[in-house]
Design an enzyme around this catalytic site. Structure first.
Site, PDB file in Angstrom:
ATOM      1  N   GLU A  80      -6.286 -21.702  -3.195  1.00 30.60           N
ATOM      2  CA  GLU A  80      -5.309 -21.488  -4.273  1.00 30.60           C
ATOM      3  C   GLU A  80      -5.753 -20.404  -5.247  1.00 30.60           C
ATOM      4  O   GLU A  80      -5.109 -20.172  -6.264  1.00 30.60           O
ATOM      5  CB  GLU A  80      -5.078 -22.804  -5.046  1.00 30.60           C
ATOM      6  CG  GLU A  80      -4.433 -23.894  -4.223  1.00 30.60           C
ATOM      7  CD  GLU A  80      -3.129 -23.439  -3.573  1.00 30.60           C
ATOM      8  OE1 GLU A  80      -2.254 -22.950  -4.292  1.00 30.60           O
ATOM      9  OE2 GLU A  80      -3.017 -23.576  -2.334  1.00 30.60           O
ATOM     10  N   ASP A 121      -0.819  14.459   2.695  1.00 29.85           N
ATOM     11  CA  ASP A 121      -0.343  13.115   3.018  1.00 29.85           C
ATOM     12  C   ASP A 121       1.040  12.832   2.481  1.00 29.85           C
ATOM     13  O   ASP A 121       1.409  13.370   1.443  1.00 29.85           O
ATOM     14  CB  ASP A 121      -1.228  12.065   2.326  1.00 29.85           C
ATOM     15  CG  ASP A 121      -2.494  11.807   3.072  1.00 29.85           C
ATOM     16  OD1 ASP A 121      -2.575  12.219   4.223  1.00 29.85           O
ATOM     17  OD2 ASP A 121      -3.393  11.196   2.472  1.00 29.85           O
TER      18      ASP A 121
END
Ligand code: ADE
Length: 253
Positions: A115, A168
């Site tokens: 969690e 890119d």
């Protein structure tokens, strides 16, 4: 740059560093990558790293003491490193954050499981929190690898060509232009003539235009948050004129 991943599953992370560019970057001395097992910093015979949440509820929470000890140990190996907690509650990761992190001396990725981790670690030991998307994974390891990969390839010298990362997708807020390789004809489709012309000014212009078209078709949201160069504006106005012409001629042929 040092890249250290803190995890209870180092065996999951380490193989990724043994292939391709990351392995080469490590061997060539641009980076030092490693994974450290948080369990090695846990106390007791069973080296427990998790416990029940205060206040009740399902699942387990990662205990603070092993996390603090693992972070301290990683910081001893890489004193100036930034400690990054991988969590769906973090900053949404993108290329600009990859650029920012590529300037750090070192990165220590803290990967939670179950969690999540005890809040007191978030308050006192963490410099940054990053999410790789609005979904919940079983742990931070995949996120750490995604971020590490995107960051490492931006370190000068890691990619082959000097300006590979410069070109890119996202580097200038546009998607990258279309790419082709041999053969010149495949499935009856030919490589665009301009790419075979050897005229680099024309090739650059074609690439910029295909970048703009792709971004417009696939990610129009990116165009809305970006300003345009004189050349880009010229291309966009040209499309506008062509579209206007088509609309004016509606039904005339
Ligand atoms: N850990 C679990 N889910 C995550 C996510 N979306 N991004 C980063 N770390 C995570």
């Amino acid at each position: 740059m040092d890249v250290i991943v803190l995890t209870i599953f180092p065996e999951m992370v380490e193989p990724y560093f043994s292939y391709g560019m990351i392995r080469k970057a490590h061997e060539d001395g641009f980076i030092r990558v490693s994974a450290m097992n948080i369990r090695d910093y846990a106390q007791g015979k069973h080296r427990v790293t998790d416990d029940k949440p205060y206040g009740g509820g399902c699942g387990m929470v990662m205990k603070p003491e092993p996390l603090a000890a693992a972070i301290d140990s990683a910081l001893q190996k890489s004193p100036g490193a930034k400690v990054v907690h991988m969590t769906p509650q973090g900053r949404p990761f993108n290329q600009a954050i990859a650029q920012e992190l590529s300037l750090c001396d070192g990165l220590i990725f803290l990967c939670g499981r179950y969690e999540g981790i005890d809040e007191r670690i978030c308050q006192n030991y963490i410099d940054d929190e990053i999410s790789i998307g609005d979904y919940v994974l079983t742990g931070g390891e995949l996120g750490a690898l995604v971020v590490a990969d995107a960051v490492i390839r931006l370190i000068p010298g890691v990619l082959g060509g000097d300006d590979s990362a410069e070109k890119d997708s996202f580097a200038h807020g546009l998607l990258e232009h279309a790419q082709y390789t041999r053969p010149c004809e495949f499935d009856s489709m030919r490589v665009p003539d301009v790419l075979l012309s050897g005229n680099h000014a024309l090739i650059d212009k074609w690439r910029l235009e295909t970048s703009l078209i792709r971004t417009f078709l696939k990610r129009p949201d990116l165009l809305g948050i970006r300003s345009f160069s004189v050349e880009e504006k010229k291309i966009l106005k040209n499309w506008y004129l062509k579209l206007e012409h088509i609309i004016q001629g509606d039904g005339q042929k």
